[in-house]
Enzyme design. Structure first.
Site, PDB file in Angstrom:
ATOM      1  CB  ILE A  32      -1.028   0.026   1.143  1.00 22.58           C
ATOM      2  CG1 ILE A  32      -2.229   0.875   0.997  1.00 22.58           C
ATOM      3  CG2 ILE A  32      -0.255   0.302   2.505  1.00 22.58           C
ATOM      4  CD1 ILE A  32      -3.387   0.605   1.835  1.00 22.58           C
ATOM      5  CG  HIS A 101       5.351  -9.431   5.358  1.00 26.75           C
ATOM      6  ND1 HIS A 101       5.040  -9.173   6.590  1.00 26.75           N
ATOM      7  CD2 HIS A 101       5.970  -8.089   5.018  1.00 26.75           C
ATOM      8  CE1 HIS A 101       5.193  -8.167   7.338  1.00 26.75           C
ATOM      9  NE2 HIS A 101       5.967  -7.306   6.425  1.00 26.75           N
TER      10      HIS A 101
HETATM   11  P1  DGP Z   1       6.655  -4.622   7.725  1.00 21.40           P
HETATM   12  O1  DGP Z   1       7.129  -3.188   8.074  1.00 21.40           O
HETATM   13  O2  DGP Z   1       7.850  -5.426   7.001  1.00 21.40           O
HETATM   14  O3  DGP Z   1       5.665  -5.255   8.429  1.00 21.40           O
HETATM   15  O4  DGP Z   1       5.760  -4.214   6.349  1.00 21.40           O
HETATM   16  C1  DGP Z   1       4.454  -4.111   6.251  1.00 21.40           C
HETATM   17  C2  DGP Z   1       4.008  -3.619   5.126  1.00 21.40           C
HETATM   18  O5  DGP Z   1       2.800  -3.868   4.919  1.00 21.40           O
HETATM   19  C3  DGP Z   1       4.034  -2.042   4.781  1.00 21.40           C
HETATM   20  O6  DGP Z   1       5.245  -1.870   3.790  1.00 21.40           O
HETATM   21  C4  DGP Z   1       2.877  -1.642   4.542  1.00 21.40           C
HETATM   22  C5  DGP Z   1       2.026  -2.724   4.187  1.00 21.40           C
HETATM   23  N1  DGP Z   1       0.659  -2.779   4.566  1.00 21.40           N
HETATM   24  C6  DGP Z   1       0.152  -2.489   5.588  1.00 21.40           C
HETATM   25  N2  DGP Z   1      -1.270  -2.404   5.518  1.00 21.40           N
HETATM   26  C7  DGP Z   1      -1.246  -2.991   4.363  1.00 21.40           C
HETATM   27  C8  DGP Z   1      -2.625  -3.065   3.420  1.00 21.40           C
HETATM   28  O7  DGP Z   1      -3.854  -3.140   4.200  1.00 21.40           O
HETATM   29  N3  DGP Z   1      -2.728  -3.323   2.238  1.00 21.40           N
HETATM   30  C9  DGP Z   1      -1.526  -3.317   1.503  1.00 21.40           C
HETATM   31  N4  DGP Z   1      -1.523  -3.814   0.316  1.00 21.40           N
HETATM   32  N5  DGP Z   1      -0.292  -3.004   2.183  1.00 21.40           N
HETATM   33  C10 DGP Z   1      -0.300  -2.760   3.561  1.00 21.40           C
END
Ligand code: DGP
Length: 115
Positions: A32, A101
């Site tokens: 996102i 992830h």
């Molecule tokens: P980390 O900081 O490694 O836990 O990365 C989490 C990532 O997840 C961050 O780059 C933003 C992404 N993210 C968080 N919420 C959402 C969401 O609702 N949708 C999407 N597509 N990405 C998300």
């Protein structure tokens, strides 16, 4: 699946995301807040909190996340020039979503340091 995990909700289609790949073990969708032209998150469909929670039985699944990353890098056209795969773990690791992830990041030269 946990009721509160945003990535579990994306896997189950309860929350919308731009899904780029899905199979019985893994789902990949665009971050996102992209940090580069390509920024895809590859997640196991089953809830695993972080690398810390991995069990021996997850070894095949983790390999699958990496082969999925390699295939997606090719599809995105970033495999030849290269890319970065990141798995943040825990607070000090910068993890903000506690569902394991892989970040697949590419399409530009990586400049930020590792630490
Ligand atoms: P980390 O900081 O490694 O836990 O990365 C989490 C990532 O997840 C961050 O780059 C933003 C992404 N993210 C968080 N919420 C959402 C969401 O609702 N949708 C999407 N597509 N990405 C998300």
């Amino acid at each position: 699946m946990t009721d509160t995990c945003i990535f579990c909700k994306i896997v189950s289609n309860d929350v919308t995301a731009t899904i780029v790949y899905r199979d019985e073990q893994a789902t990949a969708f665009r971050d996102i807040h992209p940090a580069a032209p390509t920024h895809i998150l590859i997640v196991p469909n089953k809830h695993i909190e972080s690398v810390n929670a991995l069990q021996a039985e997850d070894e095949q699944l983790i390999g699958h996340l990496f082969t999925t990353a390699a295939r997606l890098a090719k599809e995105e056209g970033i495999d030849r020039k290269g890319y970065r795969l990141i798995t943040n773990t825990g607070i000090d690791g910068g993890q903000t979503v506690f569902h394991l992830h892989l970040h697949l990041i590419g399409g530009q030269r990586m400049r930020h340091p590792m630490g």
